[in-house]
Scaffold this active site. Structure first.
Site, PDB file in Angstrom:
ATOM      1  N   HIS A 156       0.820  -1.215   0.000  1.00  0.00           N
ATOM      2  CA  HIS A 156       0.000   0.000   0.000  1.00  0.00           C
ATOM      3  C   HIS A 156       0.857   1.270   0.000  1.00  0.00           C
ATOM      4  O   HIS A 156       0.564   2.226  -0.703  1.00  0.00           O
ATOM      5  CB  HIS A 156      -0.911  -0.022   1.231  1.00  0.00           C
ATOM      6  CG  HIS A 156      -1.846   1.134   1.321  1.00  0.00           C
ATOM      7  ND1 HIS A 156      -2.997   1.210   0.568  1.00  0.00           N
ATOM      8  CD2 HIS A 156      -1.804   2.259   2.067  1.00  0.00           C
ATOM      9  CE1 HIS A 156      -3.622   2.328   0.853  1.00  0.00           C
ATOM     10  NE2 HIS A 156      -2.926   2.991   1.756  1.00  0.00           N
TER      11      HIS A 156
ATOM     12  N   HIS B  37     -10.126   3.248  -0.744  1.00  0.00           N
ATOM     13  CA  HIS B  37     -10.261   2.826   0.652  1.00  0.00           C
ATOM     14  C   HIS B  37     -11.081   1.545   0.661  1.00  0.00           C
ATOM     15  O   HIS B  37     -12.063   1.413   1.379  1.00  0.00           O
ATOM     16  CB  HIS B  37     -10.912   3.932   1.494  1.00  0.00           C
ATOM     17  CG  HIS B  37     -10.182   4.166   2.777  1.00  0.00           C
ATOM     18  ND1 HIS B  37     -10.803   4.335   3.978  1.00  0.00           N
ATOM     19  CD2 HIS B  37      -8.852   4.245   3.050  1.00  0.00           C
ATOM     20  CE1 HIS B  37      -9.893   4.517   4.928  1.00  0.00           C
ATOM     21  NE2 HIS B  37      -8.711   4.462   4.391  1.00  0.00           N
TER      22      HIS B  37
END
Lengths: 766, 90
Positions: free
Chosen positions: A64, A115
């Site tokens: 990430h 998200h």
């Protein structure tokens, strides 16, 4: 969760202790690091890492934060650039968000970010903090956030778990955005079983700033103070970045999932106003928001970007929970925090401003010139690293790629063999398409968002793009659209990505604006699977090529991998956001017609392109073949024409043709303001050599439906011909009939269409 | 007639914006002695029949699966209030 890194303070793992105890076993695997990555950390440091350093490297080297699987491919965006693409670019990829010069001394910053994983675990807070996070990226560029947008993808609309995720995500977005007082000006909503266990929540935010207000996330100036301000640091989402976003969900269930973050939009609103006052007072040298990987990320990135070093005393971090260990403080993802670099002589003024806003502030340390990031806790040195090894020189993987073996069979399975209807049955198909989940009226969702707060919204859902006025005097504004089509990308990720770009570009253009920049959110499956990596590489390359051809740069974005549940990978879903500029928002074009008796013109050429279409999916439950041909030269010509048409005021409405083809464009254009139309397909079938089905439902690109007043018809068609855009008069608006009449084919009442169009989302979720 | 009371609190490590707002308000109003406030929820479940062990087990299950969002909240207490209004914690 993080128990493995917890130990009594008497046994604090200092740099000295680490050097003296090289043999100590460390839980690198539990933190998501591979054995060779751990070996590399030892190599870089010349000793084993302390537990604090291990925590830091583990989160910063997670997929990430580090982009380790995607980096080699993302370089393409930096290589494929032309001087034209850089003309308006003030800040490109690498900072918190890209910044584009929009003229008159104004600049616009925008970015889209995923998200996804948090939004499956805890849909409400996951989506809410998604909005909060992207808004802080915008603040950290020196801008005032002025609008948000969301691209949402959920599982099958009739699956029992979908309602849980939809209610949570929509509630979370509306809660955070509405409390923050930001208009939500558009987006998209897609339902597909491939997103069942892995919904996509991609949030985009836009901010506006004067050129001189630009701020960067660079820590420079030896002796400058490192200041943390905003919410206190608690145990939220510890390890969220490394563990949550970088590992796939499996059948083990929630046991593995660490705490999610809970956001406080009112605290963020105060933070926005506080930051803007700090900028106005010129007391900020550099600034960075805290998101994934929290303090680990902010300190290492600021120092690495600024080519400097930093010394930080962790004891000065204001804690919500005093029992947090040093490792937890470094990894915490508590929301609504910012880190600023402040010159010592301006510190008092800085503190006076944060004090005025009741924003808690603490000075953690200062910028140094030795190129080291040194962190102490209770006087012990627990981190001593080169910040670049944490933030920039993370591992890079050239992961194996392979074209999936099923790709050829899928591409051969064309929709051409599907049965085609004629006459009235085509009307029934249009009604069925209008009532299908992915073409349905999403107003039940968007009605929950405030789209006019701040008073500058010129266009929002259901128009093709969201448009916001920047300058009240001149009327200068921007327009944004986000698009993706996972079905096209499954058929051909390279062309599918270009089609997403083309559609977002076209949406902005038909609103009357000139497209100038791109932000992308690349949602893919597990990169360790060669087929997924191939899809990713193809999509990135296609997008980069497309941007070169259109002459607009990618200014930033993010990558979300590991979007899978069990063995099911999501369709490759590169969501593309395009930003455009309009000189005066008064010249905007709505997507529906408001007047009676105006001519409806179809721009562009219709080919028989039904593979991967909404028609194939919703009517025949079919996905196969090759997506529509991409013709970016035609898109560019269409955009240039639409700018001219809007500027000259020659059209009263314009709607792009995409999913559902001309049929859906007419239906949406009519439903927008409740005015019907009469159209005829004969001109299209004759000129382009297609049948009625293709004329109505083909998804060929570079097309738009435009409403033109009678007195402007000659000038309008003249402009189309001059710019080489095929134009055909295919109908006339009818404000009295309450019907859409497709001559010699079918007639549909607007009431029936509206009922069908509203049914899937509103009736199911309301 | 009995009442089953389920108390739910935000998890300790999770931010509690409501509690924070109350804490600040109390400080503003001069109640400086109060250091920290956390705000939870109380559910009162009216039961017509007798409170059996099986029913309590069912309530416990409902509390974990429906009343509390166990990703961010904990069920901290379940107790019964009988007609005589005598609370008995379980």
């Amino acid at each position: 969760m993080t128990a493995s890194t917890q130990r009594p303070s008497a046994l604090r793992d200092t740099v000295d202790r680490a050097a003296a105890t090289p043999e100590r076993e460390q839980p690198f695997a539990a933190l998501g690091l591979k054995p060779d990555e751990y070996a590399r950390i030892r190599d870089i440091l010349g000793r084993r890492p302390t537990s604090a350093e291990l925590a830091m490297y583990s989160v910063m080297w997670s997929e990430h934060c580090s982009y380790k699987s995607s980096k080699t491919h993302l370089r393409t965006f930096g290589q494929k650039v032309t001087p034209e693409m850089g003309e308006r670019l003030m800040v490109g990829m690498g900072q918190n968000a890209g910044v584009i010069d929009v003229g008159e001394g104004w600049a616009v910053t925008f970015k889209i970010e995923s998200h996804n994983h948090p939004s499956f675990v805890e849909p409400f807070q996951g989506a809410a903090t998604g909005v909060g996070g992207i808004v802080r990226d915008i603040i950290s560029m020196g801008a005032r956030p002025v609008a948000v947008m969301d691209a949402l993808r959920f599982g099958a609309i009739d699956h029992p778990d979908t309602a849980r995720v939809v209610h949570g995500v929509v509630g979370g977005i509306s809660f955070y955005g509405n409390c923050l007082g930001l208009p939500n000006i558009g987006g998209e909503t897609v339902f597909d079983a491939v997103y069942q266990g892995n919904p996509l929540v991609n949030a985009l935010a836009v901010g506006v700033l004067r050129h001189e207000d630009l701020h960067l996330a660079n820590a420079t100036g030896v002796g400058n103070k490192v200041v943390l301000f905003g919410a206190r640091t608690g145990g939220d989402g510890i390890g969220g970045a490394s563990i949550l976003a970088s590992e796939s969900f499996d059948d083990e269930g929630p046991a593995k999932r660490p705490a999610v973050q809970v956001g406080d939009p009112f605290a963020e609103k105060v933070l926005i106003e506080c930051c803007l006052e700090l900028y106005a007072a010129h007391v900020v040298e550099g600034i960075q928001d805290l998101g994934a990987a929290g303090i680990s990320c902010a300190t290492s990135e600021l120092a690495a970007n600024g080519d400097s070093g930093m010394r930080v005393e962790l004891d000065h971090v204001l804690l919500r929970d005093p029992t947090l260990t040093a490792e937890e403080i470094l990894m915490s993802e508590s929301q609504e925090r910012m880190m600023a670099i402040v010159a010592p002589e301006k510190l008092d003024e800085f503190l006076a401003i944060t004090g005025k806003w009741d924003v808690e502030t603490s000075v953690l340390g200062e910028v140094t010139g030795d190129g080291r990031l040194v962190i102490t806790h209770s006087g012990d040195v627990i981190v001593d690293v080169d910040p670049k090894t944490v933030a920039i020189d993370s591992p890079v993987y050239d992961r194996p790629m392979a074209r999936p073996e099923w790709q050829d069979a899928l591409q051969a399975d064309t929709a051409r063999n599907l049965p085609r209807a004629t006459g009235a049955a085509l009307g029934d198909q249009l009604l069925a398409l209008a009532g299908s989940a992915n073409l349905a009226d999403a107003s039940w969702i968007t009605d929950q968002y405030d789209d006019y707060v701040l008073g500058n919204t010129a266009l929002s859902t259901p128009d093709d793009a969201g448009m916001v006025r920047i300058d009240e005097e001149s009327g200068l504004g921007f327009s944004v659209a986000v698009d993706a089509n996972g079905r096209y990308c499954q058929l051909d990720p390279r062309e599918g990505a270009k089609l997403a770009l083309a559609e977002a570009y076209r949406n902005v253009a038909v609103s009357g604006a000139t497209p100038v920049g791109v932000s992308d959110c690349l949602n893919f499956g597990n990169p360790e699977i060669p087929a997924v990596m191939w899809q990713f590489a193809e999509a990135v390359d296609g997008l980069a090529d497309g941007c070169v051809e259109l002459g607009i740069p990618v200014t930033g974005g993010n990558v979300s991998f590991y979007n899978q549940t069990g063995e099911t990978q999501i369709h490759p879903t590169p969501v593309v956001g395009v930003l455009g500029i309009i000189d005066d928002v008064d010249r905007r074009l709505p997507s529906g017609w408001q007047d009676d008796g105006q001519a409806l013109f179809l721009l562009g050429t219709t080919r028989d392109e039904l593979d991967g279409s909404a028609w194939a999916g919703a009517i025949h439950d079919h996905l196969g073949g090759m997506p529509p041909k991409v013709d970016l030269a035609a898109e560019k010509a269409l955009a240039g024409l639409m700018h001219g048409v809007a500027f000259e005021g020659l059209a009263t409405a314009a709607h792009d043709l995409s999913e559902g083809g001309l049929g859906m464009a007419v239906a949406e254009g009519a439903l927008r303001f409740g005015n019907g139309a009469r159209i005829w397909l004969s001109g299209i079938t004759e000129r382009d050599g297609v049948d009625d089905t293709a004329a109505l439902f083909s998804e060929s690109g570079a097309r738009a439906l435009v409403a033109v007043a009678r007195e402007d018809e000659v000038k309008f068609t003249g402009m189309c011909e001059a710019r080489g855009v095929p134009v055909l008069r295919i109908g006339v608006t009818d404000a009295t009939s309450g019907e859409i009449e497709i001559q010699d084919v079918a007639t549909l009442s607007l009431a029936d269409l509206r009922t069908a169009n509203r049914a899937p989302i509103r009736s199911r979720f309301a | 007639m009995a009442l089953i009371v389920v108390d739910v609190m935000p998890k300790a490590e999770i931010l509690d914006p409501q509690g924070k707002a109350v804490t600040r308000a109390l400080a503003r109003l001069g109640h400086g002695a109060v250091g920290d406030v956390r705000v939870g929820k109380r559910f009162e479940l009216q039961v017509d029949g007798p409170v059996t062990d099986a029913l309590l087990a069912e309530v416990r299950e409902v509390a974990d699966e429906v009343l509390a969002n166990t990703v961010i909240e904990d069920v901290v207490d379940i107790h019964v209030v009988d007609e005589a209004a005598q609370e008995s914690s379980l």
